[in-house]
Each structure stands twice: as C-alpha cells, then as structure tokens.
Design a protein around this motif. Structure first.
Motif, PDB file in Angstrom:
ATOM      1  N   ILE A  19       0.829  -1.202   0.000  1.00 49.14           N
ATOM      2  CA  ILE A  19       0.000   0.000   0.000  1.00 49.14           C
ATOM      3  C   ILE A  19       0.865   1.255   0.000  1.00 49.14           C
ATOM      4  CG2 ILE A  19      -1.602   1.368   1.389  1.00 49.14           C
ATOM      5  CD1 ILE A  19      -2.910  -1.215   2.285  1.00 49.14           C
ATOM      6  N   ILE A  20       1.874   1.281   0.850  1.00 44.88           N
ATOM      7  CA  ILE A  20       2.715   2.472   0.976  1.00 44.88           C
ATOM      8  C   ILE A  20       3.454   2.757  -0.327  1.00 44.88           C
ATOM      9  CG2 ILE A  20       4.738   3.442   2.129  1.00 44.88           C
ATOM     10  CD1 ILE A  20       3.836   1.998   4.676  1.00 44.88           C
ATOM     11  N   VAL A  21       4.083   1.735  -0.904  1.00 43.83           N
ATOM     12  CA  VAL A  21       4.870   1.955  -2.128  1.00 43.83           C
ATOM     13  C   VAL A  21       3.968   2.342  -3.295  1.00 43.83           C
ATOM     14  CG1 VAL A  21       6.369   0.852  -3.831  1.00 43.83           C
ATOM     15  CG2 VAL A  21       6.732   0.426  -1.402  1.00 43.83           C
ATOM     16  N   VAL A  22       2.862   1.624  -3.482  1.00 40.50           N
ATOM     17  CA  VAL A  22       1.950   1.945  -4.579  1.00 40.50           C
ATOM     18  C   VAL A  22       1.377   3.350  -4.406  1.00 40.50           C
ATOM     19  CG1 VAL A  22      -0.250   1.330  -5.656  1.00 40.50           C
ATOM     20  CG2 VAL A  22       1.393  -0.454  -5.090  1.00 40.50           C
ATOM     21  N   ALA A  23       1.071   3.733  -3.160  1.00 34.40           N
ATOM     22  CA  ALA A  23       0.552   5.077  -2.904  1.00 34.40           C
ATOM     23  C   ALA A  23       1.604   6.130  -3.242  1.00 34.40           C
ATOM     24  CB  ALA A  23       0.117   5.207  -1.445  1.00 34.40           C
ATOM     25  N   VAL A  24       2.853   5.879  -2.880  1.00 32.68           N
ATOM     26  CA  VAL A  24       3.921   6.835  -3.183  1.00 32.68           C
ATOM     27  C   VAL A  24       4.092   6.997  -4.695  1.00 32.68           C
ATOM     28  CG1 VAL A  24       6.419   7.204  -3.060  1.00 32.68           C
ATOM     29  CG2 VAL A  24       5.164   6.508  -1.018  1.00 32.68           C
ATOM     30  N   ILE A  25       4.064   5.891  -5.432  1.00 32.90           N
ATOM     31  CA  ILE A  25       4.200   5.954  -6.892  1.00 32.90           C
ATOM     32  C   ILE A  25       3.025   6.722  -7.498  1.00 32.90           C
ATOM     33  CG2 ILE A  25       4.317   4.602  -9.015  1.00 32.90           C
ATOM     34  CD1 ILE A  25       6.831   4.461  -7.309  1.00 32.90           C
ATOM     35  N   ALA A  26       1.809   6.438  -7.021  1.00 27.67           N
ATOM     36  CA  ALA A  26       0.631   7.126  -7.559  1.00 27.67           C
ATOM     37  C   ALA A  26       0.674   8.623  -7.262  1.00 27.67           C
ATOM     38  CB  ALA A  26      -0.638   6.501  -6.978  1.00 27.67           C
ATOM     39  N   VAL A  27       1.066   8.982  -6.041  1.00 28.07           N
ATOM     40  CA  VAL A  27       1.159  10.398  -5.680  1.00 28.07           C
ATOM     41  C   VAL A  27       2.240  11.091  -6.509  1.00 28.07           C
ATOM     42  CG1 VAL A  27       1.793  11.993  -3.827  1.00 28.07           C
ATOM     43  CG2 VAL A  27       0.228  10.096  -3.358  1.00 28.07           C
ATOM     44  N   ALA A  28       3.385  10.425  -6.683  1.00 25.30           N
ATOM     45  CA  ALA A  28       4.459  11.012  -7.496  1.00 25.30           C
ATOM     46  C   ALA A  28       3.990  11.244  -8.933  1.00 25.30           C
ATOM     47  CB  ALA A  28       5.683  10.104  -7.473  1.00 25.30           C
ATOM     48  N   ALA A  29       3.218  10.288  -9.469  1.00 24.75           N
ATOM     49  CA  ALA A  29       2.704  10.454 -10.832  1.00 24.75           C
ATOM     50  C   ALA A  29       1.746  11.635 -10.926  1.00 24.75           C
ATOM     51  CB  ALA A  29       2.010   9.166 -11.278  1.00 24.75           C
ATOM     52  N   LEU A  30       0.876  11.789  -9.928  1.00 27.45           N
ATOM     53  CA  LEU A  30      -0.076  12.898  -9.936  1.00 27.45           C
ATOM     54  C   LEU A  30       0.626  14.236  -9.749  1.00 27.45           C
ATOM     55  CD1 LEU A  30      -3.020  11.406  -7.821  1.00 27.45           C
ATOM     56  CD2 LEU A  30      -2.985  11.832 -10.288  1.00 27.45           C
ATOM     57  N   VAL A  31       1.575  14.292  -8.821  1.00 28.06           N
ATOM     58  CA  VAL A  31       2.291  15.542  -8.555  1.00 28.06           C
ATOM     59  C   VAL A  31       3.101  15.963  -9.778  1.00 28.06           C
ATOM     60  CG1 VAL A  31       4.125  16.590  -7.169  1.00 28.06           C
ATOM     61  CG2 VAL A  31       2.353  15.214  -6.059  1.00 28.06           C
ATOM     62  N   SER A  32       3.669  14.980 -10.486  1.00 27.16           N
ATOM     63  CA  SER A  32       4.510  15.316 -11.638  1.00 27.16           C
ATOM     64  C   SER A  32       3.723  15.952 -12.777  1.00 27.16           C
ATOM     65  CB  SER A  32       5.221  14.058 -12.153  1.00 27.16           C
ATOM     66  OG  SER A  32       4.292  13.149 -12.730  1.00 27.16           O
TER      67      SER A  32
END
Length: 289
Positions: A19-32
């Motif tokens: 959950i933590i890693v997938v959430a970080v990747i998803a947030v990074a994609a949205l922020v980018s």
C-alpha cells in the motif's frame, strides 16, 4: 469507517508495504503532472554527473537532467501502463473465463483450446511481434500485457468458476430463477475475487517490467516520453564510471514490481476467508487433555 478487508490488509506487513509503495508511486505520478523539481527534459551540460546533493537530490545524468524529476515523470508512464494493462486483462480474463465455464460444452472446449494456445506465447514476445508491425508505443505494451495476462487470468479463474457454479447456494439461486449473467455478477465473481485479485496484481507488475524492458530495447515508450526503461537504457552505458546513477531507475522498478506482488498476496489473505480460517487454526493452541 475503514472496510474490514482494508484493515486486515493493513495489518499484514506485506499488505502495508504494498500500500505504501503503490501510494507513493501514484502520488508522485499525480504531482509530476503539475510540478517536478526541474524540467525532466531540460539539459544543462554544466551540471552533468552531479552526485546526490541539494538541489539535485538524486544527482544528474550525462546531459545534466535531474534524475529525481525523470523518475517522477516516469511514474506517470508506469501508472498509465499498469492501470491500462490491468483493465484490458480484467476484460479479457473475465470474458474468457465466463465463456469457458458457463456456456455450452462445445464452446467451453473451444475456449479452453484457445487459451492453451495463447498462453504458450510469452507476453514480451507478443509485444515485440506487435511492435515490429505497428511500431513501438505504450499502447502496444498495454494491449500485449493485457491480452497475455488476461489469458492467464482466464486459465486460473475458469476452474474456480466451475467449482463455485456447483455450490448449493448457486444451484438454489438458479432454481429460483436467476439468469446465468445475474449469477455470474452476484455469486460467481465475488467468490473467485481473491484468486482474480492476485492474478491481476501480477499482471500489473508484469506491465511495469514489460514497459521498462521494451522501452529499454526500443519497443516501448518513444524517446520524447519519460520512462524508467529509457532512463535505464541511457545510463547503463556509464555504469562503469557512474554506477550510482544507474541504481536509481533499477531500484525504482524493482521496488515497484515487488510492492505490486506483495500487495496482491496481502489482498488475497485479506479477502479469502479460507486463508483466514486456516491462519486462525494454526495460531489457536490445542487443548491439553
């Protein structure tokens, strides 16, 4: 209120990590989409090969591009490919499994033979064959991985559908007038969901690997699109003199694939009642006579 299955997923170490890693990747994609520390495609020869430091937290590459910005932008491509491949795999897998389990015998046997034929071709080989005809693109990766793992999902889910179809509650529902399509939605798919979820998480993990691998070989993302595979291909030539720069994209791909696999295992444990009962039996002390 947090759903029970989500609380059970968070209670497991594998589920929590996923959950933590997938959430970080998803947030990074949205922020980018709105912001990155530097322009991912902006080159600055004067800042080439800078070590990790402020403001380039992960350093720069051979043209002075910020590696952290490239990884954040590449997360967009990863999320797009993995979600797209997951959707295609879901549609293909459910359709083939339903045709192979709930239709007439001649059609079931035809679907079974078709699945056995398609499953013999590796996903990456299918993607490379399609790329040689239609040209390399992210859509080729999505369709190749989606169809390839949709066949895998169908092969694993089909016998589970057949088993659940023979259950007393499904037979009773059919006797009460439930149509096959209604039975599929209300009873069959919810009961095979744990098996389906694990296969789907694997398909998304393979999509990440396929995109990185095909982009590395020149069959995936174009050179103007941010991609972890393209970044790895650009930097691997300098691994002997700047090994740290190659570690970041490779480590990102590895952790993402691992997290998706562990998330699938955690979801299976959280949603499959038979696994929970088995775990409870293992941890329940026996009665001493």
């Amino acid at each position: 209120m947090i759903p029970r299955w989500l609380a059970r997923l968070w209670a497991t170490s594998t589920g929590r990590f996923g959950i933590i890693v997938v959430a970080v990747i998803a947030v990074a994609a949205l922020v980018s989409l709105l912001w990155t520390p530097f322009d991912p495609q902006a080159s600055d020869i004067g800042d080439r090969w800078l070590p990790p430091s402020w403001p380039h937290l992960l350093g720069t590459d051979d043209t002075g591009r910020d590696i952290l910005s490239l990884l954040m932008a590449g997360a967009r491509t990863t999320v797009f490919v993995s979600v797209g491949a997951g959707i295609v795999a879901t549609v293909v897998g459910v359709a083939l499994a339903a045709l192979g389990a709930l239709t007439a015998r001649w059609l079931r046997e035809t679907v079974a033979v078709l699945v056995d034929i398609l499953i013999a071709f590796p996903v990456l080989l299918i993607a490379m064959m399609i790329s040689s005809v239609w040209g390399g693109s992210l859509w080729v990766v999505i369709w190749a991985v989606g169809i390839g793992f949709g066949v895998n999902i169908a092969r694993v889910t089909r016998p589970e559908l057949r088993r659940v179809q023979q259950s007393d509650f499904v037979l009773a529902a059919r006797a009460a007038g439930l149509t096959p399509s209604q039975s599929l939605v209300r009873h069959l798919l919810p009961n095979v969901a744990p098996v389906f979820i694990v296969q789907l998480s694997w398909s998304m993990a393979v999509a990440v690997l396929a995109e990185a691998g095909l982009s590395y070989l020149g069959f995936g993302a174009s050179v103007v699109e941010p991609s972890w595979g393209l970044l790895l291909a650009d930097l691997q030539r300098y691994i002997g003199v700047h090994p740290l720069s190659v570690i970041w994209p490779g480590l990102t791909i590895t952790i993402t694939v691992l997290a998706l696999n562990l998330l699938g295992d955690g979801l299976r444990e959280a949603t499959d009642p038979t696994l929970r009962h088995r775990a409870a039996e293992i941890h329940t002390p026996g009665v001493v006579a």
